[in-house]
Enzyme design. Sequence first.
Site, PDB file in Angstrom:
ATOM      1  N   HIS A  32      -5.215  -7.149 -17.224  1.00 18.82           N
ATOM      2  CA  HIS A  32      -5.474  -5.758 -17.611  1.00 18.82           C
ATOM      3  C   HIS A  32      -5.802  -4.965 -16.347  1.00 18.82           C
ATOM      4  O   HIS A  32      -6.673  -5.348 -15.575  1.00 18.82           O
ATOM      5  CB  HIS A  32      -6.632  -5.761 -18.605  1.00 18.82           C
ATOM      6  CG  HIS A  32      -6.928  -4.445 -19.227  1.00 18.82           C
ATOM      7  ND1 HIS A  32      -6.186  -3.906 -20.252  1.00 18.82           N
ATOM      8  CD2 HIS A  32      -7.915  -3.545 -18.971  1.00 18.82           C
ATOM      9  CE1 HIS A  32      -6.705  -2.745 -20.603  1.00 18.82           C
ATOM     10  NE2 HIS A  32      -7.751  -2.488 -19.836  1.00 18.82           N
ATOM     11  N   MET A  36      -8.243   4.855 -13.302  1.00 14.84           N
ATOM     12  CA  MET A  36      -9.162   5.963 -13.620  1.00 14.84           C
ATOM     13  C   MET A  36      -8.994   7.072 -12.591  1.00 14.84           C
ATOM     14  O   MET A  36      -8.896   6.789 -11.395  1.00 14.84           O
ATOM     15  CB  MET A  36     -10.615   5.467 -13.579  1.00 14.84           C
ATOM     16  CG  MET A  36     -10.864   4.286 -14.484  1.00 14.84           C
ATOM     17  SD  MET A  36     -12.568   3.751 -14.360  1.00 14.84           S
ATOM     18  CE  MET A  36     -12.546   2.299 -15.400  1.00 14.84           C
ATOM     19  N   MET A 138     -10.911   1.067 -27.909  1.00 16.47           N
ATOM     20  CA  MET A 138     -12.005   0.909 -26.941  1.00 16.47           C
ATOM     21  C   MET A 138     -13.285   0.540 -27.679  1.00 16.47           C
ATOM     22  O   MET A 138     -13.662   1.205 -28.649  1.00 16.47           O
ATOM     23  CB  MET A 138     -12.245   2.215 -26.170  1.00 16.47           C
ATOM     24  CG  MET A 138     -11.143   2.631 -25.212  1.00 16.47           C
ATOM     25  SD  MET A 138     -10.756   1.440 -23.935  1.00 16.47           S
ATOM     26  CE  MET A 138     -12.315   1.258 -23.084  1.00 16.47           C
TER      27      MET A 138
HETATM   28  C1  DX5 Z   1     -13.539   0.286 -19.131  1.00 20.65           C
HETATM   29  C2  DX5 Z   1     -12.273  -0.500 -18.905  1.00 20.65           C
HETATM   30  C3  DX5 Z   1     -12.366  -1.924 -19.250  1.00 20.65           C
HETATM   31  C4  DX5 Z   1     -13.393  -2.702 -18.469  1.00 20.65           C
HETATM   32  C5  DX5 Z   1     -13.924  -3.762 -19.368  1.00 20.65           C
HETATM   33  O1  DX5 Z   1     -13.261   1.631 -19.017  1.00 20.65           O
HETATM   34  O2  DX5 Z   1     -11.211   0.063 -19.654  1.00 20.65           O
HETATM   35  O3  DX5 Z   1     -11.101  -2.557 -19.184  1.00 20.65           O
HETATM   36  O4  DX5 Z   1     -12.907  -3.308 -17.309  1.00 20.65           O
HETATM   37  O5  DX5 Z   1     -14.978  -4.415 -18.740  1.00 20.65           O
HETATM   38  P1  DX5 Z   1     -15.994  -5.335 -19.543  1.00 20.65           P
HETATM   39  O6  DX5 Z   1     -15.188  -6.446 -20.157  1.00 20.65           O
HETATM   40  O7  DX5 Z   1     -16.929  -5.798 -18.484  1.00 20.65           O
HETATM   41  O8  DX5 Z   1     -16.633  -4.465 -20.579  1.00 20.65           O
HETATM   42 ZN    ZN Z   2      -9.331  -1.078 -19.828  1.00 21.03          ZN
END
Ligand code: DX5
Ligand code: ZN
Length: 219
Positions: A32, A36, A138
């Site tokens: 993944h 951002m 999310m």
């Molecule tokens: C957050 C990201 C996630 C993040 C998840 O905005 O989209 O992909 O890396 O991290 P964990 O698994 O640590 O919550």
């Molecule tokens: Zn993500």
Amino acid sequence: MITIAPSLLSADFGKLSEELAEVADAGAEWLHFDVMDGHFVPNISMGIPVLKSVRKATDLFLDAHLMITEPIRYVRQFCEAGADLVNVHVEADSQERILQALKMIRQEGKRSGVTIKPATPWEAVVPFLDEIDLVLVMTVEPGFGGQHFMAEQLAKVRSLHGLISEQKREIRLEVDGGVDKDTAPLCIEAGADVLVAGSAVFGRKDRMEAVRLIRGESV
Ligand code: DX5
Ligand code: ZN
């Protein structure tokens, strides 16, 4: 079949190729890749040149999560840089331009996905169903790794799972944020089949053990 997608955001960027090899050896199927822009979310991560390098360094399926405003401006470049799937947020532009972005991704021969933030209802994905291969729910506010899992989001996963099976669509259902060995079983029970995990994988020394734990296997 449950797919594990370690989120590179929590990796050590100083030794990316080692990190990639470790999660591939650990049996993760996807990687993944969080993008951002400091505008759609209050943080800046990585972009196209990093994705190109990652593409050269791994055969893992690359799942690009674009947390950027007006993703239509960049989806083609992310496809060309080597993403296998490009995820865009439904909140990031008008419905018409999100649809156009999804079509562009497919024209590039890649898979397409839409993502919804915690405050967005599951019904927001309905206008896009014909143009997507995946929905990402999310389970934290996008922008940072290592946040607490929002269990109330599972109701959305359940509703989407119901819709996808009822309409017999070939759409994968992904969750992202706060997924670890304790929350993964809840996501799977609700119908998710792709689990993103950042800190629960890269935050642990033994990545093999980390991936197995999330999958619910004994270590
Ligand atoms: C957050 C990201 C996630 C993040 C998840 O905005 O989209 O992909 O890396 O991290 P964990 O698994 O640590 O919550
Ligand atoms: Zn993500």
